[in-house]
Design an enzyme around this catalytic site. Structure first.
Site, PDB file in Angstrom:
ATOM      1  N   HIS A  47      16.360  16.192  -9.843  1.00 57.84           N
ATOM      2  CA  HIS A  47      16.963  15.259 -10.802  1.00 57.84           C
ATOM      3  C   HIS A  47      17.313  13.988 -10.036  1.00 57.84           C
ATOM      4  O   HIS A  47      18.462  13.699  -9.757  1.00 57.84           O
ATOM      5  CB  HIS A  47      18.220  15.885 -11.404  1.00 57.84           C
ATOM      6  CG  HIS A  47      18.871  15.037 -12.451  1.00 57.84           C
ATOM      7  ND1 HIS A  47      18.195  14.480 -13.500  1.00 57.84           N
ATOM      8  CD2 HIS A  47      20.166  14.670 -12.613  1.00 57.84           C
ATOM      9  CE1 HIS A  47      19.038  13.799 -14.260  1.00 57.84           C
ATOM     10  NE2 HIS A  47      20.237  13.886 -13.735  1.00 57.84           N
ATOM     11  N   ARG A  68      23.009   9.217  -6.258  1.00 58.74           N
ATOM     12  CA  ARG A  68      23.564  10.527  -6.609  1.00 58.74           C
ATOM     13  C   ARG A  68      24.023  11.249  -5.353  1.00 58.74           C
ATOM     14  O   ARG A  68      24.987  12.004  -5.361  1.00 58.74           O
ATOM     15  CB  ARG A  68      22.503  11.367  -7.326  1.00 58.74           C
ATOM     16  CG  ARG A  68      22.213  10.912  -8.737  1.00 58.74           C
ATOM     17  CD  ARG A  68      21.418  11.972  -9.487  1.00 58.74           C
ATOM     18  NE  ARG A  68      21.167  11.549 -10.859  1.00 58.74           N
ATOM     19  CZ  ARG A  68      20.048  10.948 -11.251  1.00 58.74           C
ATOM     20  NH1 ARG A  68      19.085  10.710 -10.410  1.00 58.74           N
ATOM     21  NH2 ARG A  68      19.889  10.597 -12.516  1.00 58.74           N
ATOM     22  N   ARG A 117      14.344  11.553 -22.060  1.00 58.71           N
ATOM     23  CA  ARG A 117      14.177  10.118 -21.771  1.00 58.71           C
ATOM     24  C   ARG A 117      12.695   9.745 -21.766  1.00 58.71           C
ATOM     25  O   ARG A 117      12.285   8.732 -22.348  1.00 58.71           O
ATOM     26  CB  ARG A 117      14.813   9.803 -20.408  1.00 58.71           C
ATOM     27  CG  ARG A 117      16.324   9.833 -20.476  1.00 58.71           C
ATOM     28  CD  ARG A 117      16.974   9.509 -19.156  1.00 58.71           C
ATOM     29  NE  ARG A 117      18.422   9.395 -19.355  1.00 58.71           N
ATOM     30  CZ  ARG A 117      19.341   9.676 -18.440  1.00 58.71           C
ATOM     31  NH1 ARG A 117      18.975  10.083 -17.241  1.00 58.71           N
ATOM     32  NH2 ARG A 117      20.615   9.534 -18.708  1.00 58.71           N
ATOM     33  N   ASP A 162      15.923  14.562 -18.686  1.00 58.39           N
ATOM     34  CA  ASP A 162      14.874  13.676 -18.163  1.00 58.39           C
ATOM     35  C   ASP A 162      13.641  13.690 -19.074  1.00 58.39           C
ATOM     36  O   ASP A 162      13.005  12.654 -19.295  1.00 58.39           O
ATOM     37  CB  ASP A 162      14.502  14.091 -16.735  1.00 58.39           C
ATOM     38  CG  ASP A 162      15.677  13.927 -15.777  1.00 58.39           C
ATOM     39  OD1 ASP A 162      16.468  12.984 -15.978  1.00 58.39           O
ATOM     40  OD2 ASP A 162      15.823  14.735 -14.846  1.00 58.39           O
TER      41      ASP A 162
END
Ligand code: APR
Length: 310
Positions: free
Chosen positions: A175, A88, A151, A148
């Site tokens: 994140h 990221r 998930r 998140d």
């Protein structure tokens, strides 16, 4: 509330606009993309779905920010998605330039909007957006924790063979791979998850959650969009309906959890004013160490960004 603008009509932005429309909670959704016809086409497609799925929210799209005039909420998904092998953080300079330009354009047309940032690397893009916007930090925050946590809850539902609806969980931090799912604050219909799953199995789920985004990049060759788009839409709904829902959100911390000058995932109360409260839960020494580790990782990306002097 009547008007939401979604910037970026790619996978995540178009999904987000589509899910918001299905909730039938706003009069209008505007999709804006640098590729104007893409935004126009996806908005038209979702508007043509309205008679089938029975909603009234009108959608339009294009590349002109004038269409976003008077938006109460803006969701920023514009950017370049992560490709396999790309972290990221590799995305920082490209996406920060995009987020800064987008934010300046939003602010020209909407007074005091609430801005939800989705572009990655999320924690730093949220900081960049907040700085460019000049808005109070209760009005600029990032979508990460809702995704998140979803998930994490989905993995737990699979392991337990139960409905994800009954799983409540808290997850904090950045994140990224250092995010901190908190099994001690995870319950299944009120039952602590630690009573239902052994430590080894829970640790494996926590670990899979932390790299959950990467797993999908490996599978699909680009980053995920259904759950991310829906997670951003869920935050929009909490604000539009003034629900005061408690979600983990990437928020600016000014001393909470002993952290300053950082945007990091923490539980907040979301309502029509945006972040109406940052909730400070009690963390034990191990959990605090993990949160501090995650904050340090985010700070190092902030340093990289600050040194770029964009
Ligand atoms: N202004 C408006 N739109 C832009 C700009 C810009 N300056 N730059 C890029 N875009 C648009 C692209 O044209 C594209 O349609 O942003 C869209 C991004 O869509 P995708 O490439 O499909 O990426 P997506 O999967 O939607 O991810 C978007 O969300 O989850 C994060 O990591 C992800 O940062 C990424 C973002």
């Amino acid at each position: 509330m009547s008007k939401v603008t979604v910037i970026g009509a790619g996978n995540v932005g178009a999904t987000c606009a589509n899910v918001i429309a299905h909730k039938d909670i706003v009069n209008e959704v505007v999709l804006i993309d640098i590729v104007g016809n893409l935004a126009k086409g996806k908005a038209l497609d979702t508007w043509q779905q309205a008679p089938i799925d029975n909603y009234s929210t009108y959608l339009s799209g294009g590349d002109d920010y004038a269409a976003s005039e008077g938006s109460e909420i803006v969701v920023i998904t514009a950017g370049v998605p992560r490709k396999p092998g790309m972290s990221r953080d590799d995305l920082i300079s490209t996406n920060a330039r995009i987020v800064n330009t987008v934010t300046e354009n939003i602010m020209k047309h909407s007074k005091d909007p609430i801005i939800i940032v989705v572009s990655n690397p999320l924690d730093v893009m949220t900081l960049a957006c907040w700085r460019s916007s000049g808005l109070d930090s209760s009005k600029v925050f990032g979508m990460a924790g809702t995704l998140d946590t979803a998930r994490y809850r989905a993995f737990l539902a699979t392991a337990l063979g139960c409905s994800p609806k009954d799983i409540q969980a808290l997850l904090m931090g950045g994140h990224g791979d250092t995010m901190v799912p908190l099994p001690r604050y995870t319950t299944v219909a009120g039952i602590p998850v630690t009573e239902l799953l052994g430590k080894e199995e829970l640790d494996a789920i926590v670990q899979r959650t932390a790299v959950g985004g990467g797993e999908l990049v490996q599978l699909m060759g680009t980053s995920a969009w259904y759950a991310p788009g829906a997670a951003a839409a869920q935050m929009v709904e909490a604000i539009v309906r003034d629900e005061k829902r408690i979600f983990p959100v990437c928020a600016k911390l000014d001393g909470q959890y002993g952290l300053h000058d950082i945007f990091l995932g923490v539980p907040v109360k979301l309502g029509k004013k945006g972040i109406e409260q940052i909730i400070e839960v009690k963390l034990n020494a191990d959990e605090m160490a993990l949160l501090n580790g995650s904050a340090a990782a985010v700070k190092s990306v902030i340093d990289v960004y600050n040194n770029m002097q964009l």
